[in-house]
Structure formats: structure tokens, C-alpha cells
Motif scaffolding. Structure first.
Motif, PDB file in Angstrom:
ATOM      1  N   UNK A 328       0.833  -1.205   0.000  1.00 15.39           N
ATOM      2  CA  UNK A 328       0.000   0.000   0.000  1.00 15.39           C
ATOM      3  C   UNK A 328       0.868   1.254   0.000  1.00 15.39           C
ATOM      4  N   UNK A 329       1.945   1.222   0.784  1.00 16.93           N
ATOM      5  CA  UNK A 329       2.842   2.377   0.816  1.00 16.93           C
ATOM      6  C   UNK A 329       3.556   2.542  -0.520  1.00 16.93           C
ATOM      7  N   UNK A 330       3.968   1.441  -1.111  1.00 19.20           N
ATOM      8  CA  UNK A 330       4.611   1.528  -2.428  1.00 19.20           C
ATOM      9  C   UNK A 330       3.663   2.137  -3.451  1.00 19.20           C
ATOM     10  N   UNK A 331       2.404   1.758  -3.399  1.00 15.51           N
ATOM     11  CA  UNK A 331       1.424   2.363  -4.311  1.00 15.51           C
ATOM     12  C   UNK A 331       1.325   3.865  -4.092  1.00 15.51           C
ATOM     13  N   UNK A 332       1.306   4.272  -2.838  1.00  9.88           N
ATOM     14  CA  UNK A 332       1.226   5.701  -2.519  1.00  9.88           C
ATOM     15  C   UNK A 332       2.453   6.446  -3.025  1.00  9.88           C
ATOM     16  N   UNK A 333       3.642   5.904  -2.786  1.00  6.05           N
ATOM     17  CA  UNK A 333       4.872   6.562  -3.217  1.00  6.05           C
ATOM     18  C   UNK A 333       4.989   6.571  -4.748  1.00  6.05           C
ATOM     19  N   UNK A 334       4.481   5.516  -5.375  1.00  3.64           N
ATOM     20  CA  UNK A 334       4.490   5.465  -6.837  1.00  3.64           C
ATOM     21  C   UNK A 334       3.613   6.557  -7.419  1.00  3.64           C
ATOM     22  N   UNK A 335       2.441   6.749  -6.839  1.00  2.00           N
ATOM     23  CA  UNK A 335       1.542   7.804  -7.312  1.00  2.00           C
ATOM     24  C   UNK A 335       2.190   9.174  -7.186  1.00  2.00           C
ATOM     25  N   UNK A 336       2.914   9.381  -6.086  1.00  2.00           N
ATOM     26  CA  UNK A 336       3.593  10.649  -5.894  1.00  2.00           C
ATOM     27  C   UNK A 336       4.699  10.839  -6.927  1.00  2.00           C
ATOM     28  N   UNK A 337       5.474   9.792  -7.166  1.00  2.07           N
ATOM     29  CA  UNK A 337       6.607   9.913  -8.087  1.00  2.07           C
ATOM     30  C   UNK A 337       6.163  10.119  -9.524  1.00  2.07           C
ATOM     31  N   UNK A 338       5.082   9.500  -9.940  1.00  2.24           N
ATOM     32  CA  UNK A 338       4.650   9.634 -11.334  1.00  2.24           C
ATOM     33  C   UNK A 338       4.215  11.067 -11.629  1.00  2.24           C
ATOM     34  N   UNK A 339       3.965  11.848 -10.583  1.00  2.00           N
ATOM     35  CA  UNK A 339       3.618  13.263 -10.746  1.00  2.00           C
ATOM     36  C   UNK A 339       4.809  14.197 -10.550  1.00  2.00           C
ATOM     37  N   UNK A 340       5.996  13.626 -10.301  1.00  2.69           N
ATOM     38  CA  UNK A 340       7.208  14.427 -10.111  1.00  2.69           C
ATOM     39  C   UNK A 340       7.846  14.676 -11.477  1.00  2.69           C
ATOM     40  N   UNK A 341       7.330  15.637 -12.195  1.00  3.64           N
ATOM     41  CA  UNK A 341       7.738  15.865 -13.578  1.00  3.64           C
ATOM     42  C   UNK A 341       9.210  16.239 -13.696  1.00  3.64           C
ATOM     43  N   UNK A 342       9.739  16.940 -12.675  1.00  7.18           N
ATOM     44  CA  UNK A 342      11.127  17.354 -12.721  1.00  7.18           C
ATOM     45  C   UNK A 342      12.085  16.183 -12.788  1.00  7.18           C
ATOM     46  N   UNK A 343      11.838  15.159 -11.968  1.00  7.29           N
ATOM     47  CA  UNK A 343      12.702  13.975 -11.995  1.00  7.29           C
ATOM     48  C   UNK A 343      12.432  13.109 -13.222  1.00  7.29           C
ATOM     49  N   UNK A 344      11.172  12.985 -13.601  1.00  9.25           N
ATOM     50  CA  UNK A 344      10.834  12.134 -14.738  1.00  9.25           C
ATOM     51  C   UNK A 344      11.463  12.655 -16.032  1.00  9.25           C
ATOM     52  N   UNK A 345      11.513  13.960 -16.208  1.00  7.19           N
ATOM     53  CA  UNK A 345      12.049  14.498 -17.457  1.00  7.19           C
ATOM     54  C   UNK A 345      13.556  14.307 -17.567  1.00  7.19           C
ATOM     55  N   UNK A 346      14.227  14.054 -16.443  1.00  6.62           N
ATOM     56  CA  UNK A 346      15.663  13.808 -16.504  1.00  6.62           C
ATOM     57  C   UNK A 346      16.007  12.394 -16.953  1.00  6.62           C
TER      58      UNK A 346
END
Length: 365
Positions: A328-346
Motif C-alpha cells: 500500500x505504501x509503495x502504491x502511494x509513493x508510486x503515485x507521488x513519483x509519477x507526478x514528479x515531472x522534474x525527476x521524470x524528465x531527466x
């Protein structure tokens, strides 16, 4: 070869007793210094004493804020900035690991811009800072040569990079300050530096100059591995670790960090896992996910590893294997990370939610 821009505006001075030898450099920044540091480490390792003696030698007044916390909060930055305003300081000397150095940058922005408040650290437009001098006493963050600063924002329950770009004017690198660093801190910070090298090398913003620094840093790390495993941190090894950290800082100053850093923040915020360790726990699965297999092979060759399994074994050995996160925590952290556009674009290729979830699950369960 891709077009690129390169800015590295920090003067780096590297050597034993470098602060005392180059004490006159402080004179160009003003008549009163604001020393920003933690509660005790700079007193124990001698760095604070060297800085104070250098200031006294040049008849420069100073005041000290020695209440920097690990993972500095916006509230603490605001408190220190208020003291700096009252003391009417001209420049800041940050002494310590990433927390004091990052804090110095946030405080410096607030002191330079009298009408700014702490929330403006995350807002446009980009603001300047009063001069910052950096004295690193751990070998990990590379903050002494980056324009970045990470603060804990309790409102959104995570760590977040501030908006502005503040390079220290000078970085004084003296490995003698690292000599009594505890094993766990040494390991966590050097793994943070390795993560910077790896993420910067694989970043979509990487260029030929940042790659050259990354490869040199990783080769030096490979040389240090036997000593890290044996807890044999001689002065020469400490010198290498400090240089690795600074090279890694130079790399991410150009290319930024990527998935492991963004994914590691909730592990630090919610579980108290040290920042470098959090990154290291994710590193093996991240490398296995990366599409640029040629660069992944280059990383492994530089650090003297035959494959990612070998790297994973090393990281488990020196960091300790952790299985502490629920699905459940991994799902929560995954949802947060998929919205972290700054890190994803790198990351140079498209990243899906399933990719992030898989890296977390393979690393932590």
C-alpha cells in the motif's frame, strides 16, 4: 554530439589546511560572516575552529547559527534568516554535510531579498543570494559545487528542491575534517555520491563534460570499494571520497538527478532512512530498468563490477538490506513519483507508473 551549455561557477580549493592557507579570500566578501552549521560535528572535527581563526586573522566579525537539523525544514531556514537579518551579515559560511550547505543557500536567498518569505524559495522568479562559502565535512551531497538545495516541506510531507540556483563562491575541501566520520555516515554519504554519478551519467541532460567527470568519479569509487568493505578509511581514502563527492556534485550541477532521488524522498520522510541509503537501496533495480545498456555497462566497468547482481550484493553488504515498506505504501509513493515531472524528465525515456512500482517492489519487498 548534442549541443550543450556548461556553467561551473564555484572556485574549488582542495588540500590539507586549505582554509588557513587561503584565509585572505574571506576578506573580499564583507565585514561580517554568518556561520551556518550543525550542533556538534563542526566543533569536533576542527572545521569550525579553522574558519573562526581565518576570520579573526582578517578582522572579520562573525556570528554562528549552530542549530541546523538533518533534512532541514522551511521553519528552520526562516528562523536562521531572521537571525541573519538582525545581525546584518554580509556573507554566509556553511560548514558541514548537505544540510548546512543547503540551508546556507536558502538563508542566503532570504537575506538578499528582504521582502521574500520562506515560501518564495519554491516560487518564481529566480532570486539571487548573498555570497555563500562552503566547507563540506562529509563526502556525499556535493552541495559545495551545485546550485541546488533540498528542504523538508512538512505541508506536502516530502523533501523538495528549491527554485533558485545558488552556486557557492568558494568551496574549501579538506579531507582532515572527514577523519572521524562514523562508518554508517561515511557509507551513506559515499553511496549518495555514487547515486549522483550514476543518475547524472544516465540523465537526458548529460553532456560530454559531465560524462567525463562522472566516469572519473566512478573509477575513483571503484578504487575505494575494498576499503569501504573493510571499514579502512585512511586519510588517502578520505581524500578520494571527498573528491568523488565534489566530482559528483559537478555532474548533477549540469545534468540533475533522476528516479532514485525522487523515489528516495518518501523513504527518508516517512521511514527515516538516510538520504544516501534510500538512493542506494533503489540503485540496482534502477540500473536494470535503464534502457541505455551501453552506459550501464560503462558504469559497471568503471566501478569494477561484472553485473548488477554484484553491485546489489555490495550495496546490501555495506548498507544493510531493508524490507520495511508495505505494498500500500509503495502504491502511494508510486503515485507521488509519477507526478514528479522534474525527476521524470531527466530520465531519457518514457517512464510508466508500472516501471516505478516495479523498481520500488524489487528494491524493498
Amino acid at each position: 554530439m548534442n549541443d550543450f551549455q556548461y556553467l561551473m561557477s564555484t572556485k574549488v580549493l582542495y588540500g590539507k589546511d586549505i582554509i588557513i592557507k587561503e584565509a585572505e579570500l574571506f576578506k573580499k566578501f564583507g565585514k561580517k560572516a554568518f556561520i551556518v552549521t550543525g550542533k556538534s560535528s563542526s566543533k569536533k572535527n576542527g572545521s569550525l575552529n579553522d574558519v573562526v581563526n581565518a576570520l579573526k586573522k582578517n578582522n572579520i566579525e562573525y556570528c554562528i547559527f549552530d542549530n541546523v537539523e538533518e533534512n532541514p525544514s522551511l521553519e528552520m531556514i526562516d528562523e536562521a534568516a531572521q537571525i541573519g537579518r538582525e545581525e546584518n551579515v554580509d556573507f554566509i559560511i556553511g560548514i558541514g554535510g548537505g544540510s548546512p550547505l543547503d540551508s546556507s543557500k536558502g538563508i542566503g536567498v532570504l537575506l538578499k531579498n528582504k521582502n521574500a518569505n520562506v515560501e518564495d524559495l519554491y516560487n518564481e522568479p529566480k532570486l539571487d543570494s548573498i555570497p555563500i562559502i562552503a566547507v563540506p565535512t562529509t563526502a556525499g551531497t556535493g552541495s559545495e559545487v551545485t546550485p541546488y538545495a533540498i528542504f523538508t516541506n512538512h505541508k506536502i510531507k516530502t523533501k523538495k528542491n528549491f527554485m533558485h540556483r545558488v552556486f557557492p563562491k568558494i568551496a574549501f575541501l579538506d579531507a582532515k575534517y572527514l577523519m572521524h566520520t562514523p562508518y554508517n555516515v561515511t557509507v551513506n554519504t559515499c553511496v549518495d555520491a555514487l547515486s549522483h554519478l550514476v543518475e547524472g551519467y544516465l540523465s537526458s541532460k548529460a553532456n560530454i563534460l559531465s560524462d567525463a567527470a562522472a566516469e572519473k568519479g566512478m573509477r575513483l569509487f571503484g578504487e575505494c570499494i575494498p576499503y569501504i568493505k573493510e571499514n579502512n578509511f585512511t586519510y588517502e581514502v578520505r581524500k578520494k571520497l571527498l573528491l568523488i563527492s565534489t566530482l559528483a556534485g559537478m555532474v548533477i550541477a549540469q545534468s540533475g538527478t533522476s528516479l532514485p532521488h525522487g523515489m528516495g524522498y518518501p523513504l527518508t520522510y516517512f521511514h527515516g532512512i538516510p538520504h544516501g541509503k534510500a538512493n542506494g537501496l533503489l540503485l540496482k533495480a534502477y540500473l536494470e530498468f535503464c534502457e541505455d545498456k551501453k552506459k550501464v555497462e560503462s558504469i559497471l566497468e568503471c566501478i569494477r563490477m561484472n553485473n548488477t547482481d554484484e553491485l546489489g550484493e555490495l550495496l546490501n553488504e555495506i548498507l544493510g538490506k531493508e524490507n520495511f515498506v508495505s505494498e500500500d505504501e509503495i502504491n502511494e509513493y508510486t503515485n507521488s513519483m509519477i507526478n514528479n515531472k522534474g525527476k521524470l524528465k531527466n530520465h531519457p525515456y518514457k517512464v510508466n507508473r508500472e516501471d516505478i512500482f516495479k523498481i520500488y517492489k524489487e528494491s524493498l519487498m
